[in-house]
Design an enzyme around this catalytic site. Structure first.
Site, mmCIF file in Angstrom:
data_model
loop_
_atom_site.group_PDB
_atom_site.id
_atom_site.type_symbol
_atom_site.label_atom_id
_atom_site.label_comp_id
_atom_site.label_asym_id
_atom_site.label_seq_id
_atom_site.Cartn_x
_atom_site.Cartn_y
_atom_site.Cartn_z
ATOM 1 N N THR A 96 0.791 -1.101 -0.134
ATOM 2 C CA THR A 96 -0.091 -0.171 -0.026
ATOM 3 C C THR A 96 0.738 1.288 0.081
ATOM 4 O O THR A 96 1.535 1.737 0.920
ATOM 5 C CB THR A 96 -0.997 -0.001 1.135
ATOM 6 O OG1 THR A 96 -1.769 -1.136 1.275
ATOM 7 C CG2 THR A 96 -1.745 1.203 1.261
ATOM 8 N N LYS A 171 -7.700 1.613 -2.754
ATOM 9 C CA LYS A 171 -7.367 1.185 -1.313
ATOM 10 C C LYS A 171 -7.402 2.282 -0.398
ATOM 11 O O LYS A 171 -8.036 2.056 0.646
ATOM 12 C CB LYS A 171 -6.109 0.573 -1.318
ATOM 13 C CG LYS A 171 -5.312 0.149 0.035
ATOM 14 C CD LYS A 171 -5.922 -0.931 0.635
ATOM 15 C CE LYS A 171 -5.447 -1.204 2.030
ATOM 16 N NZ LYS A 171 -4.290 -1.772 2.186
ATOM 17 N N LYS A 246 -0.834 4.961 8.773
ATOM 18 C CA LYS A 246 -0.130 5.090 7.268
ATOM 19 C C LYS A 246 -1.060 5.440 6.044
ATOM 20 O O LYS A 246 -0.943 6.349 5.251
ATOM 21 C CB LYS A 246 0.733 3.859 7.312
ATOM 22 C CG LYS A 246 1.293 3.831 5.566
ATOM 23 C CD LYS A 246 1.638 2.595 5.214
ATOM 24 C CE LYS A 246 1.933 2.233 3.872
ATOM 25 N NZ LYS A 246 2.290 0.873 3.426
#
Length: 307
Positions: A96, A171, A246
């Site tokens: 990611t 995402k 994050k």
């Protein structure tokens, strides 16, 4: 697709994913900087390589699962992965990372004569182990078609979201929804506590009413209503709070860059950053309920649960 898969990054997510490829009949040559992780993967059937370059040399496809975009780009370029791979190798990055970094990785792969797909995942460690991950893929249709058998071996669903970087875009949007939802569910439970409402009563109502969501019915932030949720095991991850921080940071950066008024997303990013840097460093992201209680001045025991 069949043949040999080079796999770089054998951590909590990458290790089980590589093992599931082995179970599906692929020859997997893997590498990780951490010797213990490499050894664990080798015990489960992954062939251990001495370096990342060795892992990809001769591979039909390469899967990477790394902490951040800088690691992906450094390995692709300076680390020699693209140069070591055979012409036309398919590179599938499941990390990611920032959308811009994903697009840069695509461009570097194309320039080196390879195909590329950004394919971040949803489902956490449990999904990686059970091969029930959802993949959000960005890249051209041919690259996605070539990758589908690999993704099917590691997960239960793969969605082609668009061109380069589209998987990463999906995402961070998905996880912005998840982060905001978990905070909302946590605040609702703390409010319910203050009003004398039991956790079970609130769950029984909200889980079958308009408040129903994944953060409530699968990853419930309080013990009791959902056996098996991280709240039942003292908030051991699961999906760790620093990883949520994050992902929300990536979403916040994208919102600012795009001029999007994402007030709740930006606030959620700040809350998770504070939580991850403090008491939530080793907790599941659902442990944010403890931070809500603390800020609310609600009495708690030493474990951060209602006193």
């Amino acid at each position: 697709m069949s043949g040999t898969i080079g796999f770089v990054g054998l951590g909590h997510m990458g290790g089980p994913m590589a093992v599931n490829l082995v179970k599906a009949g692929y020859r997997v040559v893997g590498y990780d900087l951490v010797p213990e992780l490499l050894a664990a993967a080798a015990d489960a059937g992954v062939e251990a390589a001495a370096s990342a370059v060795e892992a990809v040399a001769g591979a039909d496809a390469v899967v990477t699962m790394l902490p951040a975009g800088r690691h992906v780009l450094a390995l692709y370029r300076d680390g020699g992965l693209l140069a070591a791979a055979r012409p036309g190798t398919l590179f599938v990055d499941c990390s990611t990372i920032d959308v811009a970094d994903a697009r840069a990785a695509h461009e570097a792969a194309r320039a080196a004569g390879h195909r590329a797909l950004d394919a971040p995942v949803s489902g956490g460690v449990v999904g990686a182990e059970a091969a029930t991950l959802t993949f959000m893929a960005g890249g051209d249709a041919d690259a996605f078609a070539r990758a589908e058998p690999l993704l099917a071996a590691m997960g239960k669903k793969a969605v082609h979201c668009g061109d380069a970087g589209a998987g990463q875009a999906a995402k961070i949007c998905n996880n912005m929804i998840l982060g905001i939802s978990m905070i909302a569910v946590s605040e609702a439970f703390v409010l319910g506590e203050s009003l004398g409402l039991s956790h079970q009563a609130l769950y029984d109502v909200a889980s079958t009413a308009s408040g129903q969501c994944w953060a409530l019915t699968v990853n419930c932030p309080v013990p009791g209503p959902v056996p098996g949720s991280p709240a039942e095991r003292d908030y051991r991850p699961g999906f760790a709070a620093p990883l949520m921080a994050k992902d929300l940071g990536l979403a916040a950066n994208a919102a600012r860059a795009g001029g999007v008024d994402a007030e709740l997303g930006l606030r959620a990013a700040r809350m998770y950053a504070e939580f991850a840097e403090g008491t939530g460093a080793g907790q599941d992201f659902s442990g944010i309920v403890r931070a809500v209680r603390q800020r609310s001045g609600r009495p708690t025991d030493q474990n951060g649960t209602p006193a």
